[in-house]
Design a protein around this motif. Structure first.
Motif, PDB file in Angstrom:
ATOM      1  N   LEU A 257       2.312   1.622  -3.501  1.00  0.00           N
ATOM      2  CA  LEU A 257       1.294   2.115  -4.425  1.00  0.00           C
ATOM      3  C   LEU A 257       1.000   3.585  -4.198  1.00  0.00           C
ATOM      4  O   LEU A 257       0.775   4.332  -5.158  1.00  0.00           O
ATOM      5  N   ALA A 258       1.010   4.009  -2.951  1.00  0.00           N
ATOM      6  CA  ALA A 258       0.759   5.416  -2.649  1.00  0.00           C
ATOM      7  C   ALA A 258       1.854   6.296  -3.231  1.00  0.00           C
ATOM      8  O   ALA A 258       1.576   7.376  -3.755  1.00  0.00           O
ATOM      9  N   THR A 259       3.108   5.838  -3.180  1.00  0.00           N
ATOM     10  CA  THR A 259       4.191   6.645  -3.741  1.00  0.00           C
ATOM     11  C   THR A 259       4.151   6.647  -5.274  1.00  0.00           C
ATOM     12  O   THR A 259       4.494   7.643  -5.888  1.00  0.00           O
ATOM     13  N   ILE A 260       3.704   5.551  -5.841  1.00  0.00           N
ATOM     14  CA  ILE A 260       3.607   5.480  -7.319  1.00  0.00           C
ATOM     15  C   ILE A 260       2.493   6.382  -7.823  1.00  0.00           C
ATOM     16  O   ILE A 260       2.618   7.030  -8.859  1.00  0.00           O
ATOM     17  N   GLU A 261       1.391   6.440  -7.092  1.00  0.00           N
ATOM     18  CA  GLU A 261       0.238   7.221  -7.518  1.00  0.00           C
ATOM     19  C   GLU A 261       0.437   8.725  -7.339  1.00  0.00           C
ATOM     20  O   GLU A 261      -0.300   9.507  -7.895  1.00  0.00           O
ATOM     21  N   GLU A 262       1.431   9.119  -6.562  1.00  0.00           N
ATOM     22  CA  GLU A 262       1.645  10.561  -6.326  1.00  0.00           C
ATOM     23  C   GLU A 262       2.274  11.225  -7.492  1.00  0.00           C
ATOM     24  O   GLU A 262       2.805  10.919  -8.395  1.00  0.00           O
TER      25      GLU A 262
ATOM     26  N   ARG B 148       0.836  -1.212   0.000  1.00  0.00           N
ATOM     27  CA  ARG B 148       0.000   0.000   0.000  1.00  0.00           C
ATOM     28  C   ARG B 148       0.865   1.254   0.000  1.00  0.00           C
ATOM     29  O   ARG B 148       0.576   2.220  -0.705  1.00  0.00           O
TER      30      ARG B 148
END
Length: 63
Positions: free
Chosen positions: A58-63, A55
Motif C-alpha cells: 500500500l505504501a508503494t501504491i500511494e507514492e 502495508r
C-alpha cells in the motif's frame, strides 16, 4: 509467554505418565492444549508477516 517457556512446559508435561492428571488437565489434554498454542502462535506470526507485506504494498501504491 516466550517460545522457550512453552517448550519447557511441553517437555515437563511430556515426561508425565500417560493418563496422569495434573490439576484440571490430563497429560494428553495438556499436550493438546500446548500444540494448539503453538499452532496459534505460528498463525499469528504469519498474519503479522502478511499484514506487513500489505502495508508495504500500500505504501508503494500511494507514492
Amino acid at each position: 509467554m516466550e517460545p522457550y517457556e512453552l517448550e519447557r512446559i511441553r517437555r515437563s508435561v511430556a515426561m508425565l505418565a500417560p493418563g496422569h492428571s495434573a490439576g484440571a488437565l490430563t497429560r494428553e489434554a495438556a499436550m493438546d492444549l500446548l500444540e494448539e498454542i503453538a499452532s496459534l502462535r505460528a498463525e499469528t506470526y504469519r498474519y503479522r508477516q502478511v499484514v506487513g507485506q500489505l502495508r508495504a504494498l500500500l505504501a508503494t501504491i500511494e507514492e
